[in-house]
Scaffold this active site. Structure first.
Site, PDB file in Angstrom:
ATOM      1  N   HIS A   1       0.985   0.073  16.201  1.00  0.00           N
ATOM      2  CA  HIS A   1       0.884  -1.345  16.507  1.00  0.00           C
ATOM      3  C   HIS A   1       2.202  -1.826  17.120  1.00  0.00           C
ATOM      4  O   HIS A   1       3.218  -1.111  17.068  1.00  0.00           O
ATOM      5  CB  HIS A   1       0.539  -2.166  15.255  1.00  0.00           C
ATOM      6  CG  HIS A   1       1.583  -2.131  14.182  1.00  0.00           C
ATOM      7  ND1 HIS A   1       1.450  -1.397  13.028  1.00  0.00           N
ATOM      8  CD2 HIS A   1       2.801  -2.738  14.083  1.00  0.00           C
ATOM      9  CE1 HIS A   1       2.516  -1.561  12.269  1.00  0.00           C
ATOM     10  NE2 HIS A   1       3.361  -2.355  12.889  1.00  0.00           N
TER      11      HIS A   1
HETATM   12  P1  TYD Z   1       0.788  -1.864   8.417  1.00  0.00           P
HETATM   13  O1  TYD Z   1       1.889  -2.764   8.871  1.00  0.00           O
HETATM   14  O2  TYD Z   1      -0.374  -1.660   9.335  1.00  0.00           O
HETATM   15  O3  TYD Z   1       1.400  -0.457   7.987  1.00  0.00           O
HETATM   16  P2  TYD Z   1       1.942   0.763   8.874  1.00  0.00           P
HETATM   17  O4  TYD Z   1       2.423   0.251  10.177  1.00  0.00           O
HETATM   18  O5  TYD Z   1       3.038   1.332   8.039  1.00  0.00           O
HETATM   19  O6  TYD Z   1       0.868   1.752   9.050  1.00  0.00           O
HETATM   20  O7  TYD Z   1       0.276  -2.396   7.003  1.00  0.00           O
HETATM   21  C1  TYD Z   1      -0.667  -1.683   6.226  1.00  0.00           C
HETATM   22  C2  TYD Z   1      -1.453  -2.676   5.398  1.00  0.00           C
HETATM   23  O8  TYD Z   1      -0.583  -3.345   4.471  1.00  0.00           O
HETATM   24  C3  TYD Z   1      -2.123  -3.760   6.238  1.00  0.00           C
HETATM   25  O9  TYD Z   1      -3.410  -4.000   5.695  1.00  0.00           O
HETATM   26  C4  TYD Z   1      -1.269  -4.957   6.041  1.00  0.00           C
HETATM   27  C5  TYD Z   1      -0.623  -4.748   4.687  1.00  0.00           C
HETATM   28  N1  TYD Z   1       0.744  -5.304   4.628  1.00  0.00           N
HETATM   29  C6  TYD Z   1       1.004  -6.432   3.880  1.00  0.00           C
HETATM   30  O10 TYD Z   1       0.095  -7.012   3.242  1.00  0.00           O
HETATM   31  N2  TYD Z   1       2.271  -6.935   3.843  1.00  0.00           N
HETATM   32  C7  TYD Z   1       3.300  -6.331   4.518  1.00  0.00           C
HETATM   33  O11 TYD Z   1       4.464  -6.808   4.458  1.00  0.00           O
HETATM   34  C8  TYD Z   1       3.009  -5.158   5.304  1.00  0.00           C
HETATM   35  C9  TYD Z   1       4.079  -4.455   6.073  1.00  0.00           C
HETATM   36  C10 TYD Z   1       1.720  -4.676   5.321  1.00  0.00           C
END
Ligand code: TYD
Length: 124
Positions: free
Chosen positions: A38
């Site tokens: 992302h």
């Molecule tokens: P995401 O940012 O997509 O993780 P990565 O990039 O490490 O794969 O986040 C994963 C899930 O966690 C998504 O459903 C959103 C949630 N999340 C939160 O609720 N709060 C946060 O601060 C973060 C970073 C993620």
């Protein structure tokens, strides 16, 4: 570093170009997972690999570069509108993220084609 061990400090205004609003970390990698995939429209982030290693690929829409993070005294700052992918986590990896904003799903671009479109529009 002194004879009691190492102390590493992250402080607003010292090596990071944003105010810290949120800190989280990723850990307990069981093997083979990749994360990220992302970009953020506004968020700035500092990533520090506290333990183990991982690779972070950053893509600005025209160029991709991969950094190996394996040193807790080094950080990678990722600005807005950079597509990031995290790969090859060691099982013991602990990846700290220091962020300029609270969690906001609306700031995410999770579709690569959408990212390229927004990145091209931002250039004009
Ligand atoms: P995401 O940012 O997509 O993780 P990565 O990039 O490490 O794969 O986040 C994963 C899930 O966690 C998504 O459903 C959103 C949630 N999340 C939160 O609720 N709060 C946060 O601060 C973060 C970073 C993620």
């Amino acid at each position: 570093m002194d004879d009691r061990g190492s102390l590493v400090v992250i402080e607003n205004g010292d090596g990071i170009n944003f105010d810290i609003q949120r800190i989280y970390f990723l850990s307990q990698f069981t093997g083979g997972q990749s994360r990220g995939f992302h970009a953020h429209r506004d968020l700035k982030q500092l990533l520090i690999c506290l333990k183990g290693r991982c690779e972070v690929t950053c893509d600005n829409g025209t160029q991709r570069e991969t950094a190996v993070l394996d040193n807790p005294t080094h950080g990678l700052v990722i600005g807005p509108m950079i597509w990031r992918e995290m790969h090859n986590f060691s099982q013991d990896c602990v990846l700290l993220a220091v962020a300029s904003q609270k969690y906001d799903e609306g700031d995410y671009i999770r579709d690569y084609k959408m990212f390229i479109k927004e990145a091209k529009n931002a250039e004009q």
